[in-house]
Design an enzyme around this catalytic site. Structure first.
Site, PDB file in Angstrom:
ATOM      1  N   SER A 101       0.816  -1.083  -0.069  1.00  0.00           N
ATOM      2  CA  SER A 101       0.014  -0.074   0.036  1.00  0.00           C
ATOM      3  C   SER A 101       0.777   1.229   0.146  1.00  0.00           C
ATOM      4  CB  SER A 101      -0.797   0.085   1.136  1.00  0.00           C
ATOM      5  OG  SER A 101      -1.447   1.276   1.440  1.00  0.00           O
ATOM      6  N   TYR A 117      -1.021  -0.724  10.282  1.00  0.00           N
ATOM      7  CA  TYR A 117      -1.247  -1.171   8.881  1.00  0.00           C
ATOM      8  C   TYR A 117      -0.197  -0.715   7.876  1.00  0.00           C
ATOM      9  CZ  TYR A 117      -3.525  -0.927   4.351  1.00  0.00           C
ATOM     10  OH  TYR A 117      -4.030  -0.910   2.776  1.00  0.00           O
TER      11      TYR A 117
END
Ligand code: NAP
Length: 250
Positions: free
Chosen positions: A146, A159
């Site tokens: 990401s 995350y």
């Protein structure tokens, strides 16, 4: 004979789009999903893939658990044999919490799903890849990171750590298996319209879009196209391809 590809999180979002692209590219596709509520969705994805004349296998597995990953790989081999050519590690979750209020259970779950599952699956699949890969018949591992793995995102420390970890792991494995017919690359998507953005209202989506130089939130096809490129790009390994509308420039 069709080659075999495994994709985790194939029920919806980016995983469903990449799974369909794998079918279009001629792979037999193994779709892993986790939530009982996603069973029907996954069957719909499989039905679309089969229109390309390839076969599918659906396996319900919690890939954060090593034993479920073992079950997934065994089911793949029982159905399609052990010539696994592609592994797309895609399953992922987020919390949205500051680092004081978050609980260890919450951040451990993110690390287990977004990083440990990638390690488990790669550890289990690599021996089968190495047994048949060659310069002319390459195997590929595509790991979904990401932009959060490239930069910081507020309330997403777990995350971001998981996604940066995925990049580190991918680069190390790319080196370890370079020259052996196995390429390992990452895709680091920017903001893409999936269930992951479902909690965000239209005003917030507009505000998010305004922060992206291209001016809009990407679609799942942008990531499926990036995956297709990486599978075809024989000289590319250890790289991070980031379709993000210019949001992060590496
Ligand atoms: P999504 O629509 O929420 O889909 C998540 C997928 O992961 C679902 O297929 C889900 O299966 C699966 N999954 C979650 N936990 C699992 C587990 N323990 N075991 C097996 N499967 C599990 O998310 P998405 O937007 O498509 O995201 C896919 C990947 O792209 C993730 O790694 C995410 O971090 C990354 N990403 C997304 C964006 C974005 O803007 N959308 C941006 C950057 C990176 P079920 O349906 O069974 O729950």
């Amino acid at each position: 004979m069709a080659k075999t590809a495994i994709i985790t999180g194939g029920s919806r979002g980016l995983g469903a789009a990449m799974a369909k692209k794998l079918g279009e590219m001629g792979f037999n596709v193994v779709l892993a999903y986790h939530s009982a509520s996603s069973e029907k969705l996954t069957e719909e994805v499989a039905a679309e893939i089969e229109k390309f004349g390839v076969e599918t296998l659906i396996v319900r597995a919690d890939v954060s658990k090593f034993e479920d990953c073992e079950k997934l790989v065994k089911a793949t081999i029982d159905r399609f044999g052990d010539r696994i050519s592609v592994l797309v590690n895609n399953a992922g979750i987020t919390n949205n919490c500051n680092w004081i209020d978050i609980t260890p259970d919450q951040y451990e779950r993110v690390i287990a799903t977004n990083l440990m599952s990638f390690m488990h699956m790669t550890h289990l699949v690599l021996p089968y890849m190495i047994s048949h890969s060659s310069k002319d018949d390459q195997c590929n591992i595509v790991n979904i990171s990401s932009v959060g793995g490239l930069t910081g995102v507020i309330n997403q420390a777990d995350y971001c750590a998981s996604k940066a970890g995925v990049i580190g792991m991918s680069r190390a494995l790319a080196l370890e298996y370079a020259g052996k017919g196995i390429r390992v690359n990452c895709i680091a998507p920017g903001m893409i319209m999936t269930d992951m953005l479902r909690g965000v209202n239209q005003d917030e989506l507009n505000a998010l879009a305004a922060t992206i130089p291209e001016g809009y939130i990407g679609g799942v096809h942008d990531i499926a196209d990036a995956m297709e490129y990486l599978l075809k790009a024989n000289y590319v390994t250890g790289q991070v391809l980031s379709p993000n509308g210019g949001f992060v420039m590496q």
